[in-house]
Motif scaffolding. Structure first.
Motif, PDB file in Angstrom:
ATOM      1  N   ASN A  18       1.216  -1.461   0.203  1.00  0.00           N
ATOM      2  CA  ASN A  18       0.077  -0.381  -0.246  1.00  0.00           C
ATOM      3  C   ASN A  18       0.838   1.318  -0.046  1.00  0.00           C
ATOM      4  O   ASN A  18       0.514   2.040   0.575  1.00  0.00           O
ATOM      5  CB  ASN A  18      -0.844  -0.071   1.510  1.00  0.00           C
ATOM      6  CG  ASN A  18      -1.931  -0.797   0.835  1.00  0.00           C
ATOM      7  OD1 ASN A  18      -3.201  -0.687  -0.090  1.00  0.00           O
ATOM      8  ND2 ASN A  18      -2.629  -1.829   1.897  1.00  0.00           N
ATOM      9  N   LEU A  19       1.712   1.131  -0.698  1.00  0.00           N
ATOM     10  CA  LEU A  19       2.319   2.910  -0.900  1.00  0.00           C
ATOM     11  C   LEU A  19       1.650   3.501  -1.633  1.00  0.00           C
ATOM     12  O   LEU A  19       1.358   3.697  -2.678  1.00  0.00           O
ATOM     13  CB  LEU A  19       4.065   2.090  -1.945  1.00  0.00           C
ATOM     14  CG  LEU A  19       4.709   1.379  -0.895  1.00  0.00           C
ATOM     15  CD1 LEU A  19       5.787   0.471  -1.791  1.00  0.00           C
ATOM     16  CD2 LEU A  19       5.484   1.897  -0.166  1.00  0.00           C
ATOM     17  N   ASN A  20       2.347   4.759  -1.598  1.00  0.00           N
ATOM     18  CA  ASN A  20       1.799   6.002  -2.024  1.00  0.00           C
ATOM     19  C   ASN A  20       2.853   5.861  -3.502  1.00  0.00           C
ATOM     20  O   ASN A  20       3.488   6.591  -2.921  1.00  0.00           O
ATOM     21  CB  ASN A  20       1.715   7.152  -1.063  1.00  0.00           C
ATOM     22  CG  ASN A  20       1.747   8.609  -1.808  1.00  0.00           C
ATOM     23  OD1 ASN A  20       1.908   8.492  -2.590  1.00  0.00           O
ATOM     24  ND2 ASN A  20       1.044   9.188  -1.248  1.00  0.00           N
ATOM     25  N   ALA A  23       4.237   9.419  -3.594  1.00  0.00           N
ATOM     26  CA  ALA A  23       5.578  10.057  -2.994  1.00  0.00           C
ATOM     27  C   ALA A  23       6.299   9.183  -3.033  1.00  0.00           C
ATOM     28  O   ALA A  23       7.956   9.817  -2.290  1.00  0.00           O
ATOM     29  CB  ALA A  23       4.395   9.964  -1.745  1.00  0.00           C
ATOM     30  N   GLU A  24       7.265   8.002  -3.134  1.00  0.00           N
ATOM     31  CA  GLU A  24       7.692   7.253  -3.123  1.00  0.00           C
ATOM     32  C   GLU A  24       9.172   7.670  -4.382  1.00  0.00           C
ATOM     33  O   GLU A  24       9.898   7.390  -4.515  1.00  0.00           O
ATOM     34  CB  GLU A  24       7.777   5.883  -2.751  1.00  0.00           C
ATOM     35  CG  GLU A  24       6.802   5.134  -2.105  1.00  0.00           C
ATOM     36  CD  GLU A  24       7.764   4.547  -1.317  1.00  0.00           C
ATOM     37  OE1 GLU A  24       9.001   4.799  -1.308  1.00  0.00           O
ATOM     38  OE2 GLU A  24       7.400   4.923   0.007  1.00  0.00           O
ATOM     39  N   SER A 255       0.089  11.073 -12.440  1.00  0.00           N
ATOM     40  CA  SER A 255      -1.108  10.715 -11.341  1.00  0.00           C
ATOM     41  C   SER A 255      -2.268   9.904 -12.834  1.00  0.00           C
ATOM     42  O   SER A 255      -3.963   9.902 -11.995  1.00  0.00           O
ATOM     43  CB  SER A 255      -1.490  11.756 -10.979  1.00  0.00           C
ATOM     44  OG  SER A 255      -1.701  12.916 -11.918  1.00  0.00           O
ATOM     45  N   GLN A 286       1.977  -0.939  -8.129  1.00  0.00           N
ATOM     46  CA  GLN A 286       3.171  -2.012  -7.328  1.00  0.00           C
ATOM     47  C   GLN A 286       2.686  -3.294  -7.128  1.00  0.00           C
ATOM     48  O   GLN A 286       1.804  -3.627  -8.068  1.00  0.00           O
ATOM     49  CB  GLN A 286       2.601  -0.802  -5.709  1.00  0.00           C
ATOM     50  CG  GLN A 286       1.427  -0.851  -6.086  1.00  0.00           C
ATOM     51  CD  GLN A 286       1.426  -0.240  -3.861  1.00  0.00           C
ATOM     52  OE1 GLN A 286       1.754  -0.299  -3.104  1.00  0.00           O
ATOM     53  NE2 GLN A 286       0.670   1.079  -4.116  1.00  0.00           N
ATOM     54  N   TRP A 314       7.210  -0.755  -6.890  1.00  0.00           N
ATOM     55  CA  TRP A 314       6.771   0.207  -7.462  1.00  0.00           C
ATOM     56  C   TRP A 314       7.512   0.271  -9.075  1.00  0.00           C
ATOM     57  O   TRP A 314       8.938  -0.063  -9.001  1.00  0.00           O
ATOM     58  CB  TRP A 314       5.988   1.491  -6.558  1.00  0.00           C
ATOM     59  CG  TRP A 314       7.528   1.764  -5.979  1.00  0.00           C
ATOM     60  CD1 TRP A 314       7.803   1.988  -5.093  1.00  0.00           C
ATOM     61  CD2 TRP A 314       7.984   3.338  -7.099  1.00  0.00           C
ATOM     62  NE1 TRP A 314       8.938   2.408  -5.052  1.00  0.00           N
ATOM     63  CE2 TRP A 314       9.089   3.342  -6.083  1.00  0.00           C
ATOM     64  CE3 TRP A 314       8.115   3.680  -8.177  1.00  0.00           C
ATOM     65  CZ2 TRP A 314      10.319   4.204  -5.783  1.00  0.00           C
ATOM     66  CZ3 TRP A 314       9.093   4.814  -8.176  1.00  0.00           C
ATOM     67  CH2 TRP A 314       9.917   5.105  -7.371  1.00  0.00           C
TER      68      TRP A 314
END
Ligand code: GDP
Length: 442
Positions: A18-20, A23-24, A255, A286, A314
């Motif tokens: 559940n990574l953003n 942001a990563e 995005s 991801q 990701w």
């Protein structure tokens, strides 16, 4: 023998971290990836310039260049040594032209670039179309030497610029090359910039998207280092590499919903029975993500992700990625398919309108439609209008029966089967093994 068993990897769905991802991506300060195509008149110095770039960035070593130089001298073409850095096959060397879309990669501090090398020879325009259909921007090389600029303008310079424009390439870096042959004349540089700029803006390029660099590919001035020639000191702007670094693809849609074009499929791995690799056109992915494969509309899951043969958590738009999949039978995936986000999937369509530049006579006819590695049969069912190349406004009578080579037209295409396509994809229309037109889906 007989019917091949259908394999389905039903390992439990990989747990998502559940990574953003965006942001990563910011945190990792990961390099952007950009592809560009090199265009311009034959002999403008495209291969030499790119060879110089790769050499100065130490992508190729001195020994290789020395070897090329020796070979070139034997053939009485010593100045071709740098160009050969790009040209791989010996047939190409003997002819002294680049005929492949040779893939050459190099990195700057900010970006990892792929040169989709475009040859200058007339016969090889189909290769350039293939390159331009994947390019984020183009480098237009102009020979500034006396008389050559003028004959280049009449030749392929304008043609190539219009071609990439019609394929939706918005940004151009113009290398005003061989300035060493005119003693680094600022006046000559200005004259060329003014004329080319007028032409390009009329062709629909926005002036903020074009940049001019005075340079010498042969001597390496203003390519990776500022020229130290006393006569060239009037130039205070960026080098070619600095300008490339400023050319981040504007439409790199991190995005936006995920679109991964399937370039290759690997079957039958012990741990990973089904894996695909391809370029992420938009969005991010991801481990653990659910995907939808189009056109089959089958759902599947990402077991794991690889970037440059290394495991990764990701990946984002612009990167070439390998994803190992579970939950899908291999018959539901093929090269040219699109893996997308199930919540905003790409639609399968069987009819579209496109604005295309004609290379051959175009009439309502049977064709093959190509988008990247997707290709599918169909036909042009209607020519809506011929368009003004510069303004895009319809000219002449409605629904003409034929479009002459060199003209831009809006056409309606119907496909035999529905495939995943959406605006503003770049499409190439081919018939009997020849490219007849190329442009943008509307
Ligand atoms: P291409 O057909 O556009 O790929 O052109 P090439 O790279 O093969 O170059 C054509 C010719 O121009 C070769 O003889 C090169 O050595 C020469 N050339 C290329 N760049 C320069 C330059 O910056 N200055 C000078 N004086 N000659 C150059």
């Amino acid at each position: 023998a007989g019917v091949e068993a259908i394999k389905m990897d039903d390992t439990p769905r990989a747990k998502s971290k559940n990574l953003n991802v965006l942001a990563e991506f910011e945190k990792a300060k990961a390099k952007n990836a950009a592809n560009f195509v090199v265009i311009g008149h034959v002999d403008a110095g495209k291969s030499t310039l790119m060879g110089r770039l790769l050499y100065d960035l130490k992508v190729v070593d001195q020994r290789t260049v020395d070897r090329y130089r020796k070979e070139a001298e034997k053939m009485g073409k010593s100045s071709f040594a740098l160009a050969w850095v790009l040209d791989q096959g010996s047939e190409e060397r003997a002819r002294g032209v680049t005929i492949d879309i040779a893939m050459n990669k190099f990195e700057t501090e900010k970006t990892s670039f792929t040169i989709l090398d475009a040859p200058g020879h007339r016969d090889f325009i189909p290769n350039m179309i293939a390159g331009a259909s994947q390019a984020d921007f183009a480098v237009l090389v102009i020979d500034a030497s006396t008389g050559s600029f003028e004959s280049g303008l009449k030749g392929q310079t304008k043609e190539h610029a219009l071609l990439v424009r019609s394929m939706g390439v918005q940004r151009l870096i113009i290398a005003v090359n061989k300035l060493d042959t005119v003693a680094w004349s600022e006046e000559r540089f200005r004259e060329i910039s003014t004329q080319v700029s007028a032409f390009l803006t009329a062709a629909g390029f926005q002036s903020r998207n074009i940049a001019f660099i005075p340079c010498s590919g042969l001597q390496g001035d203003n390519i990776t280092r500022k020229s130290t020639e006393p006569a060239a000191l009037w130039y205070k702007g960026p080098t070619l590499v600095e300008e490339l670094d400023n050319s981040q693809p504007a439409s790199r849609a991190l995005s936006k919903p995920l679109r991964l074009s399937v370039g290759d499929i690997f079957r039958g791995g012990v741990q990973n029975p089904l894996s695909v690799s391809g370029r992420i056109e938009s969005g991010s992915l991801q481990m653990g993500d659910a995907l939808l494969a189009q056109p089959s509309s089958q759902k599947c899951y990402i077991k794991s992700v690889e970037l440059d043969n290394e495991p990764a958590d990701w990946a984002v738009a612009g990167q070439n990625v390998t994803v190992h999949l579970s939950g899908i039978e291999e018959q539901y995936l093929k090269v040219g398919d699109v893996l997308c986000s199930p919540s905003s999937p790409i639609k399968n369509i069987s009819r579209f309108t496109a604005k295309v530049l004609a290379f051959e006579f175009v009439t309502p006819m049977q064709i093959d439609i190509h988008r990247g590695r997707l290709h599918t049969p169909g036909r042009i069912i209607e020519i809506v209008a011929v368009l003004d190349k510069h303004t895009g406004a319809p000219v002449g009578k409605k629904k003409p029966r034929v479009v002459k080579p060199g003209l831009v037209a809006r056409v309606v295409v119907e496909l035999d089967t529905a495939v995943p396509l959406e605006a503003p994809s770049r499409v190439v229309l081919r018939s009997g093994g020849e490219t007849i037109a190329a442009g943008l889906l509307e």
